[in-house]
Design an enzyme around this catalytic site. Structure first.
Site, mmCIF file in Angstrom:
data_model
loop_
_atom_site.group_PDB
_atom_site.id
_atom_site.type_symbol
_atom_site.label_atom_id
_atom_site.label_comp_id
_atom_site.label_asym_id
_atom_site.label_seq_id
_atom_site.Cartn_x
_atom_site.Cartn_y
_atom_site.Cartn_z
ATOM 1 N N GLY A 90 0.849 -1.174 0.000
ATOM 2 C CA GLY A 90 0.000 0.000 0.000
ATOM 3 C C GLY A 90 0.882 1.220 0.000
ATOM 4 O O GLY A 90 1.763 1.355 -0.839
ATOM 5 N N SER A 122 6.165 -5.259 -0.822
ATOM 6 C CA SER A 122 6.118 -3.833 -1.128
ATOM 7 C C SER A 122 6.325 -2.995 0.137
ATOM 8 O O SER A 122 7.393 -3.037 0.735
ATOM 9 C CB SER A 122 4.799 -3.512 -1.829
ATOM 10 O OG SER A 122 4.782 -2.216 -2.342
ATOM 11 N N ALA A 123 5.317 -2.260 0.595
ATOM 12 C CA ALA A 123 5.463 -1.457 1.806
ATOM 13 C C ALA A 123 5.850 -2.318 3.003
ATOM 14 O O ALA A 123 6.622 -1.893 3.865
ATOM 15 C CB ALA A 123 4.155 -0.714 2.100
ATOM 16 N N HIS A 159 9.984 -2.467 -6.052
ATOM 17 C CA HIS A 159 9.531 -2.094 -7.399
ATOM 18 C C HIS A 159 10.618 -1.354 -8.170
ATOM 19 O O HIS A 159 10.319 -0.427 -8.940
ATOM 20 C CB HIS A 159 8.268 -1.231 -7.355
ATOM 21 C CG HIS A 159 7.193 -1.711 -6.439
ATOM 22 N ND1 HIS A 159 6.474 -2.854 -6.676
ATOM 23 C CD2 HIS A 159 6.734 -1.210 -5.260
ATOM 24 C CE1 HIS A 159 5.595 -3.025 -5.693
ATOM 25 N NE2 HIS A 159 5.742 -2.050 -4.832
ATOM 26 N N GLU A 194 10.630 -6.436 -9.771
ATOM 27 C CA GLU A 194 9.389 -7.181 -9.604
ATOM 28 C C GLU A 194 9.610 -8.682 -9.800
ATOM 29 O O GLU A 194 10.206 -9.099 -10.805
ATOM 30 C CB GLU A 194 8.337 -6.689 -10.599
ATOM 31 C CG GLU A 194 8.030 -5.204 -10.479
ATOM 32 C CD GLU A 194 7.400 -4.830 -9.147
ATOM 33 O OE1 GLU A 194 8.090 -4.942 -8.106
ATOM 34 O OE2 GLU A 194 6.231 -4.428 -9.152
#
Length: 235
Positions: A90, A122-123, A159, A194
């Site tokens: 997020g 991710s986060a 990313h 990725e």
């Protein structure tokens, strides 16, 4: 004691969320029936409940149940009793803000260092470095501090994107941004592309997936590391 998967993303092109990590997740959570989910980074417009339902449906595929930390009145107890933990993606600023405001940061660090299996995407991966200062996210909130878990002595850039030689865009590249970071900050940065992840077992950290990762160290030229490489020089 660390037992973690630190992934650049939950979803790669052409596959379902977490599908590319499924085999690794079966191994990570082999001795776990229930996973504590931390939804604080919630993507735009999705409530904690909706986010948790979606994640629970994903983990049903490997026969795991998911409960969310937002369902507990005592977040510290939820962390202390967790047998496995997952922090989803997020916005990293929002995630860090909520970790501080819910007094979760230190208990989460203690749990991970004690060996509780941890997945970050991710986060949820950005917060495992020394600080969150190499996130790509917009600062939609102002957290009490940029200091994060410090599970390892470097930062993550999830990313990570390579410069496109055919692009007409003349703005800063991701590499430029990280070099700007190093003008003022000393810790290394791992650019995770990725579909790549770090597998951490005790003192060992290895790059997994099919792609190389780009390593940035202050006052050095960036360099590539291949899949299955150990990051002992940074650990």
């Amino acid at each position: 004691m660390r037992n973690c998967i630190i992934a650049s993303t939950s979803t790669i092109y052409g596959s379902e969320p977490l599908e590319y990590l499924q085999e690794a997740l079966v191994e990570l959570y082999a001795d776990v029936d229930q996973i504590l989910f931390i939804p604080y980074a919630r993507p735009g417009g999705i409530s904690h409940d909706e986010y948790t339902i979606g994640v629970n449906n994903l983990f049903k595929k490997i026969n795991k149940k998911v409960v969310s930390i937002h369902m507990f009145s005592d977040t510290n107890e939820a962390i202390k009793n967790a047998k496995g933990i997952f922090t989803g993606g997020g916005n990293t600023f929002l995630l860090v803000d909520q970790l501080y405001r819910n007094n979760v940061l230190e208990p989460l660090k203690e749990a991970i260092l004690s060996g509780v299996p941890y997945l970050g995407t991710s986060a949820g991966s950005n917060i495992c470095g020394l600080t969150m200062q190499t996130t790509n996210d917009m600062p939609i909130v102002y957290p009490p501090s940029f200091k994060t878990l410090g599970i390892f002595p470097f930062n993550i850039n999830a990313h990570y994107l390579d410069p496109d030689p055919n692009s007409t865009h003349k703005g800063e590249t991701r590499e430029t941004r990280i070099k700007e970071f190093h003008n003022l900050n000393p810790q290394p940065v791992i650019g995770l592309r990725e579909g790549s992840w770090l597998r951490i077992k005790g003192e060992d950290i290895a790059l997994e997936g099919k792609l190389s990762a780009r390593v940035f160290e202050q006052k050095k030229e960036p360099y590539e590391i291949d899949p299955e490489s150990k990051l002992s020089q940074l650990n």
